[in-house]
Design an enzyme around this catalytic site. Structure first.
Site, PDB file in Angstrom:
ATOM      1  N   GLU A 126      33.468  21.224   0.941  1.00 26.78           N
ATOM      2  CA  GLU A 126      34.559  21.689   1.919  1.00 26.78           C
ATOM      3  C   GLU A 126      33.909  22.574   2.930  1.00 26.78           C
ATOM      4  O   GLU A 126      32.779  22.769   2.795  1.00 26.78           O
ATOM      5  CB  GLU A 126      35.504  22.419   1.348  1.00 26.78           C
ATOM      6  CG  GLU A 126      36.630  21.360   0.683  1.00 26.78           C
ATOM      7  CD  GLU A 126      38.142  22.087   0.223  1.00 26.78           C
ATOM      8  OE1 GLU A 126      38.236  23.197   0.439  1.00 26.78           O
ATOM      9  OE2 GLU A 126      38.850  21.517  -0.681  1.00 26.78           O
ATOM     10  N   HIS A 243      44.367  26.004  10.055  1.00 22.86           N
ATOM     11  CA  HIS A 243      43.727  25.118   9.340  1.00 22.86           C
ATOM     12  C   HIS A 243      43.695  23.878  10.537  1.00 22.86           C
ATOM     13  O   HIS A 243      44.400  23.669  11.109  1.00 22.86           O
ATOM     14  CB  HIS A 243      44.643  24.321   8.226  1.00 22.86           C
ATOM     15  CG  HIS A 243      43.939  23.643   7.436  1.00 22.86           C
ATOM     16  ND1 HIS A 243      43.250  22.089   7.779  1.00 22.86           N
ATOM     17  CD2 HIS A 243      43.289  23.511   6.072  1.00 22.86           C
ATOM     18  CE1 HIS A 243      42.760  21.675   6.681  1.00 22.86           C
ATOM     19  NE2 HIS A 243      42.606  22.585   5.624  1.00 22.86           N
ATOM     20  N   ARG A 289      36.047  27.276   9.263  1.00 22.28           N
ATOM     21  CA  ARG A 289      37.284  26.942   9.782  1.00 22.28           C
ATOM     22  C   ARG A 289      37.465  27.375  11.534  1.00 22.28           C
ATOM     23  O   ARG A 289      38.111  26.674  12.235  1.00 22.28           O
ATOM     24  CB  ARG A 289      38.720  27.332   8.981  1.00 22.28           C
ATOM     25  CG  ARG A 289      38.753  25.936   8.080  1.00 22.28           C
ATOM     26  CD  ARG A 289      40.081  26.681   7.176  1.00 22.28           C
ATOM     27  NE  ARG A 289      40.114  25.698   5.976  1.00 22.28           N
ATOM     28  CZ  ARG A 289      40.545  25.789   4.952  1.00 22.28           C
ATOM     29  NH1 ARG A 289      41.257  26.805   4.745  1.00 22.28           N
ATOM     30  NH2 ARG A 289      40.596  24.916   4.060  1.00 22.28           N
ATOM     31  N   HIS A 350      47.950  28.429   8.469  1.00 26.51           N
ATOM     32  CA  HIS A 350      47.913  28.069   7.199  1.00 26.51           C
ATOM     33  C   HIS A 350      47.493  29.277   6.350  1.00 26.51           C
ATOM     34  O   HIS A 350      48.376  29.183   5.218  1.00 26.51           O
ATOM     35  CB  HIS A 350      46.651  27.119   6.976  1.00 26.51           C
ATOM     36  CG  HIS A 350      46.280  26.746   5.794  1.00 26.51           C
ATOM     37  ND1 HIS A 350      47.034  25.794   4.999  1.00 26.51           N
ATOM     38  CD2 HIS A 350      45.054  26.832   4.804  1.00 26.51           C
ATOM     39  CE1 HIS A 350      46.682  25.527   3.886  1.00 26.51           C
ATOM     40  NE2 HIS A 350      45.239  26.112   3.804  1.00 26.51           N
ATOM     41  N   ARG A 385      38.755  32.930   5.917  1.00 22.96           N
ATOM     42  CA  ARG A 385      38.426  32.598   4.409  1.00 22.96           C
ATOM     43  C   ARG A 385      37.627  31.526   4.417  1.00 22.96           C
ATOM     44  O   ARG A 385      37.966  30.413   4.913  1.00 22.96           O
ATOM     45  CB  ARG A 385      40.056  32.550   3.993  1.00 22.96           C
ATOM     46  CG  ARG A 385      39.906  32.052   2.402  1.00 22.96           C
ATOM     47  CD  ARG A 385      41.395  31.896   1.968  1.00 22.96           C
ATOM     48  NE  ARG A 385      41.905  31.064   2.692  1.00 22.96           N
ATOM     49  CZ  ARG A 385      42.076  29.737   2.353  1.00 22.96           C
ATOM     50  NH1 ARG A 385      41.641  29.263   1.060  1.00 22.96           N
ATOM     51  NH2 ARG A 385      43.070  28.790   2.988  1.00 22.96           N
TER      52      ARG A 385
HETATM   53  C1  SIN Z   1      42.487  22.148   2.125  1.00 28.40           C
HETATM   54  O1  SIN Z   1      42.691  21.341   0.956  1.00 28.40           O
HETATM   55  O2  SIN Z   1      41.765  21.837   3.085  1.00 28.40           O
HETATM   56  C2  SIN Z   1      43.099  23.544   1.959  1.00 28.40           C
HETATM   57  C3  SIN Z   1      42.057  24.410   1.016  1.00 28.40           C
HETATM   58  C4  SIN Z   1      42.283  25.764   1.609  1.00 28.40           C
HETATM   59  O3  SIN Z   1      43.043  26.225   2.467  1.00 28.40           O
HETATM   60  O4  SIN Z   1      41.593  26.689   0.943  1.00 28.40           O
END
Ligand code: SIN
Length: 533
Positions: A126, A243, A289, A350, A385
């Site tokens: 991620e 997000h 992000r 988010h 975060r």
């Molecule tokens: C996501 O699945 O993109 C969200 C995960 C998160 O906000 O930590």
């Protein structure tokens, strides 16, 4: 100074209940605290809705923890600190990354559905993680799998009294200690004084301050607002994470399309079909992000568009269906085929990085009150975060709260149960002229237009003024959930706007177009608020 309870006087004598520990909220932080505390103490878990109506339940991505041979807590620490843009509290991050792997392994004992291949955990990538480290369950159904397993564990023990549809209005305080909370049963209209030696806030975030959010409608910042009214310190309120990939649609809550999809290789495209993140950040679509969102805003402005495109059409369709069943099926229901077409996406509110300030044991500045999960500000997230650190934070810090209970409860042998609480009557007049629903809508419009992803002094000043006017137009709430929620939303929104106005720089999720640079000399510090007196 009399402390400002939100509760108006009640006609009847409230019911009284007595516990060692009350936990408010039923996401991962609340469930973990309740399950742990109930091994020794008499516990109640209070939810204003039903247990599963939480942000945790909706979580897709997973839980970040250094569990593979290619990874280490040190690497996880470095990624978290880098993403946090200079404001993470390092000791808290150390605890998160060092204790995280053990907590996740414990969770796996009660939640066997974490995804594996040939016996090994499948680890996802991620944004801003330098190695794959996200464990997930049911593909992209991690939150519901984890919440269901923890709920089952809680229900197996008989010690937790679960109170659903019970809205906590305010914390009770006496002699500088939190001694429980007053609640309203939303089905019967009965008010209850819940006395407890320890109160754990796990009420989640406040996404409902914006018009468009991924958060459920219950995310109205109640815990932050009631902690503030009770005298606890809140901080870092200007840092609200957007997000990058909410499904573009007119209805909030917006459906989230997990970042893990970009981790598997999906692209972000502008309307000219260009991968605009390439060259903006070395990790392109998987940059932090705040960096991705900032560039998305720039692209949307340049193209005069309200959305951009997420493209997974070059990826294997079988893999997409198996790895992302929730995303695939939900999109199909909404008329989009993830395998064959580009999906319209927009940045969306988010996650709240700020909240009720805690120390390394989840203790707030108000003795007897602990906080965990999104409501808390442990310092692990800084100004931005790192993806999938939030479920981990709930696990790690709720566990630490449970470990601290013995110490606190034994120091308070004479519990609060002999105290009587005098709840004040209404302190605020007003005619509720515009109605509660339109009040919430107005608040969301103010926040979205003036305190959104890019902010300026004029807009922020306007927001503070408008929010003040909105507050002044309200009467004291009676027995209606939406009325109480509106007060909480205004409290939280006002502190977001005030902190954003004070912070004259851009950092992480807080971007000012009149102060576009990061100013480490003056602003590498936190903004806290506490009620005067
Ligand atoms: C996501 O699945 O993109 C969200 C995960 C998160 O906000 O930590």
């Amino acid at each position: 100074m009399t402390r400002p309870y939100l509760l108006a006087s009640t006609d009847s004598e409230p019911v009284k209940r007595f516990y060692d520990v009350i936990v408010i909220g039923s996401g991962i932080a609340g469930l973990t605290a309740a399950v742990g505390a109930a091994r020794k103490w008499k516990v109640a878990l209070i939810s204003k809705s039903v247990l599963r109506d939480t942000t945790t339940f909706l979580a897709q991505g997973g839980i970040a923890a250094a569990l593979s041979d290619q990874d280490s807590p040190q690497l996880h620490f470095e990624d978290t600190i880098r993403a946090g843009a200079g404001l993470c509290k390092e000791e808290a991050v150390r605890i998160l990354v060092n204790e995280g792997p053990a907590r996740v392994r414990e969770l796996m004992e009660i939640c066997p559905k974490f995804d594996r291949a040939g016996g090994d955990l499948v680890l996802a990538s991620e944004g801003a993680h330098t190695v794959p480290r996200i464990v997930h369950a049911g593909g992209d159904a991690t939150g519901s799998e984890v919440a269901s397993a923890l709920t089952e564990a809680m229900q197996q023990g008989s010690r937790v009294q679960v109170l659903e549809h019970e809205f906590v209005i305010d914390l009770l305080t006496n002699g500088g200690h939190c001694i429980g909370a007053v609640s309203l049963n939303l089905k019967t209209g009965v008010f209850t004084l819940n006395y407890a030696t320890v109160t754990v806030l796990a009420t989640g975030g406040c996404g409902q301050v914006y018009t468009m959010t991924t958060n459920p409608v219950v995310a109205t910042g109640d815990g932050m607002a009631m902690a503030f009214r009770a005298g606890a310190t809140i901080g870092d309120m200007e840092f609200v994470q957007f997000h990058p990939t909410g499904l573009y649609s007119g209805n909030s809550p917006l459906f989230l399309i997990t970042e893990a999809l970009r981790g598997e290789g999906a692209y972000l495209l502008n309307h000219a079909g260009e991968r605009f993140m390439v060259g903006v950040h070395p990790q392109a679509e998987l940059g932090p992000r705040d960096v991705v969102v900032k560039e998305m805003v720039r692209q949307m402005q340049a193209e005069n568009q309200e959305y951009l495109l997420l493209d997974a059409t070059h990826l294997d369709c079988g893999m997409l269906k198996e790895r992302f069943p929730t995303v695939h099926d939900t999109l199909l229901n909404r008329g989009y085929n993830l395998c064959h077409e580009r999906i319209p996406v927009t940045p969306v509110c988010h996650y709240m990085m700020g909240g009720v300030v805690t120390d390394l044991w989840g203790r707030t500045t108000l003795p007897g009150l602990y906080a965990s999960g999104e409501v808390a500000n442990t310092g692990v997230h800084g100004a931005n975060r790192l993806a999938s650190n939030s479920l981990l934070e709930g696990l790690v810090f709720s566990d630490r709260i449970v470990r601290d209970l013995d110490r606190y409860i034994s120091s308070r042998e004479e519990s609060a149960r002999r105290l009587s609480i005098l709840l004040p009557g209404p302190s605020r007049q007003g005619n509720q002229a515009d109605g509660v629903a339109s009040g919430r809508k107005k608040l969301q419009q103010i926040m979205t237009s003036d305190v959104g992803m890019v902010r300026s002094e004029d807009g922020l000043m306007n927001a503070v003024r408008e929010l003040g006017l909105l507050l002044g137009s309200l009467r004291a709430p009676r027995a209606d959930l939406e009325e109480y929620e509106l007060f909480n939303l205004i409290t939280v929104a006002t502190h977001i706007a005030k902190a954003a106005l004070l912070r004259e720089e851009s950092r992480g999720a807080h971007q000012r177009d009149d102060h576009p640079e990061t100013d480490d000399i003056n602003w590498k510090r936190h903004i806290d608020f506490r009620l005067k007196g």
